[in-house]
Enzyme design. Structure first.
Site, PDB file in Angstrom:
ATOM      1  N   GLY A  57     -18.994  30.593 -33.104  1.00 46.70           N
ATOM      2  CA  GLY A  57     -19.603  30.929 -34.385  1.00 46.70           C
ATOM      3  C   GLY A  57     -18.798  30.349 -35.539  1.00 46.70           C
ATOM      4  O   GLY A  57     -18.133  29.320 -35.399  1.00 46.70           O
ATOM      5  N   TYR A  67     -17.337   4.853 -30.755  1.00 48.75           N
ATOM      6  CA  TYR A  67     -16.382   5.946 -30.593  1.00 48.75           C
ATOM      7  C   TYR A  67     -14.964   5.376 -30.501  1.00 48.75           C
ATOM      8  O   TYR A  67     -14.565   4.823 -29.486  1.00 48.75           O
ATOM      9  CB  TYR A  67     -16.704   6.762 -29.335  1.00 48.75           C
ATOM     10  CG  TYR A  67     -18.064   7.397 -29.318  1.00 48.75           C
ATOM     11  CD1 TYR A  67     -18.808   7.567 -30.488  1.00 48.75           C
ATOM     12  CD2 TYR A  67     -18.639   7.833 -28.119  1.00 48.75           C
ATOM     13  CE1 TYR A  67     -20.068   8.141 -30.457  1.00 48.75           C
ATOM     14  CE2 TYR A  67     -19.896   8.419 -28.081  1.00 48.75           C
ATOM     15  CZ  TYR A  67     -20.608   8.554 -29.248  1.00 48.75           C
ATOM     16  OH  TYR A  67     -21.858   9.130 -29.202  1.00 48.75           O
ATOM     17  N   PRO A 127     -25.735  20.133 -27.512  1.00 47.72           N
ATOM     18  CA  PRO A 127     -26.525  21.295 -27.094  1.00 47.72           C
ATOM     19  C   PRO A 127     -25.898  22.616 -27.531  1.00 47.72           C
ATOM     20  O   PRO A 127     -26.571  23.645 -27.510  1.00 47.72           O
ATOM     21  CB  PRO A 127     -26.545  21.172 -25.566  1.00 47.72           C
ATOM     22  CG  PRO A 127     -25.279  20.448 -25.242  1.00 47.72           C
ATOM     23  CD  PRO A 127     -25.096  19.468 -26.354  1.00 47.72           C
ATOM     24  N   LEU A 128     -24.628  22.579 -27.946  1.00 41.54           N
ATOM     25  CA  LEU A 128     -23.936  23.779 -28.415  1.00 41.54           C
ATOM     26  C   LEU A 128     -23.758  23.765 -29.930  1.00 41.54           C
ATOM     27  O   LEU A 128     -22.910  24.471 -30.473  1.00 41.54           O
ATOM     28  CB  LEU A 128     -22.569  23.914 -27.722  1.00 41.54           C
ATOM     29  CG  LEU A 128     -22.627  23.965 -26.198  1.00 41.54           C
ATOM     30  CD1 LEU A 128     -21.221  24.065 -25.618  1.00 41.54           C
ATOM     31  CD2 LEU A 128     -23.482  25.132 -25.720  1.00 41.54           C
TER      32      LEU A 128
END
Length: 348
Positions: A222, A66, A213-214
């Site tokens: 959305g 990262y 997780p999202l």
């Protein structure tokens, strides 16, 4: 919206069966250092990390890749001043840049050098949880785990983890040295790990750490997510967010959003609560660069789902609910992580 009470502290869980304890929700620090567009201002990210600690989040996830390296340096700065003893640091080796391209490598010499580099950048004497970021399919997993075992014995790392590993790889690794955690992608639109990977982890007493997780932010807004992505944000190339798929996937978001509205929470909180309800051996590590989003994520711990609510969500997120792969062609995942048998390996 389910809100986060300033007095609420994220509870702790046992991760795996080797003795590691972490906060029930962690923080993925990846997006702070350029993976989702330009790096974020360092003082703001350190403030965010300190806020997370104040609210009981102690499990911080980073990797040498990262930045590269910048994220470990950032986390190291945030943990100065006596904070180190309050947290569990997880980092990863195994993906390095060679001539500007990512290359998977887990040779013993590299494992050791990567560990020494991470220790220095993080400013710590020992890494709590050290993951193989992606499986090196060129050499038997036993070779890599054997070197990690030595690092445990030397006190440079406490616990060993794997990321995106197949059931075969997990079992073979665990036979060399107990694996404490497997990190994997699991969400309402990534559920393929439920068939074999999750049961294998539970059989062996291995904790489950959930990244994305999202759905990379999809369950926050959305398809509108695409409108706010910076140049260089790799999510722009995600197959599920391409024009031919995103309209179909919008229907999934709308159904989750409708259920969230009825429960009085946000769709992201509902999606995250679904992961939290999977069991006390599961620790999601949603990433964010904003304190307000972090508050929402912590608020997901207060969202209660009944068995009927879980079944409704799982019905919405059925196998055919999502269109498009989670990664582009050639991306290494648990489906392609098997390594050669140790019996066929010849040292060179």
């Amino acid at each position: 919206m389910a809100t986060e009470d300033d007095e609420f502290k994220v509870p702790r869980i046992k991760l795996g069966s080797q003795g590691l304890e972490v906060s029930a929700q962690g923080l993925d620090c990846m997006g702070m250092s350029g993976v989702y567009g330009p790096p974020k201002p360092e003082p703001e990210m350190i403030e965010l990390i300190h806020y997370a600690i104040d609210r009981g989040i102690t499990h911080f996830d980073t990797a040498e890749m990262y930045g590269p390296y910048a994220n470990e340096i950032l986390l190291g700065k945030a943990l100065k001043g006596g904070i180190r003893e309050k947290v569990e640091v997880a980092t990863k080796f195994g993906v390095k840049l060679v001539d500007g391209k990512a290359e998977i490598c887990s040779d013993p010499e590299y494992v050791r050098a990567a560990c020494e580099g991470s220790l220095k950048r993080l400013g710590v004497d020992c890494i709590d949880l050290y993951y193989q970021h992606r499986i090196d399919t060129r050499l038997p997993i036993e070779i890599t785990i054997g070197e990690l075992k030595k690092l445990v014995e030397e006190g440079k790392i406490k616990y060993i983890g794997l990321s995106e590993a197949s059931t075969s790889t997990i079992r073979r690794a665990h036979a060399v040295h107990p694996i404490t955690a497997v990190q994997l992608e699991w969400s309402l639109w990534s559920r393929d790990v439920e068939d074999e990977i999750i049961p294998t982890c539970r059989e062996l007493g291995i904790g489950i750490v959930v990244y994305s997780p999202l759905g990379g932010g999809f369950f926050s807004t959305g398809p509108k997510l695409l409108e706010n992505l910076a140049d260089g944000d790799y999510r722009k190339s995600m197959p599920r967010l391409q024009s031919e798929n995103v309209e179909h996937n919008q229907k999934l978001f709308e159904r989750v959003n409708s259920m969230a509205t009825k429960k009085g929470c946000t769709p992201s909180q509902l999606a995250l609560a679904w992961i939290h309800h999977q069991g006390n051996d599961v620790c999601p590590i949603p990433g964010t660069t904003k304190i307000e989003n972090l508050k929402q994520n912590i608020g997901a711990l207060s969202v209660v789902l009944s068995a009927e609510g879980m079944a409704e969500l799982e019905s919405i997120a059925s196998a055919d609910a999502v269109m498009g792969d989670r990664h582009g062609p050639g991306a290494p995942t648990w489906k392609t992580s098997d390594t050669p048998p140790l019996s066929t390996w010849k040292c060179t």
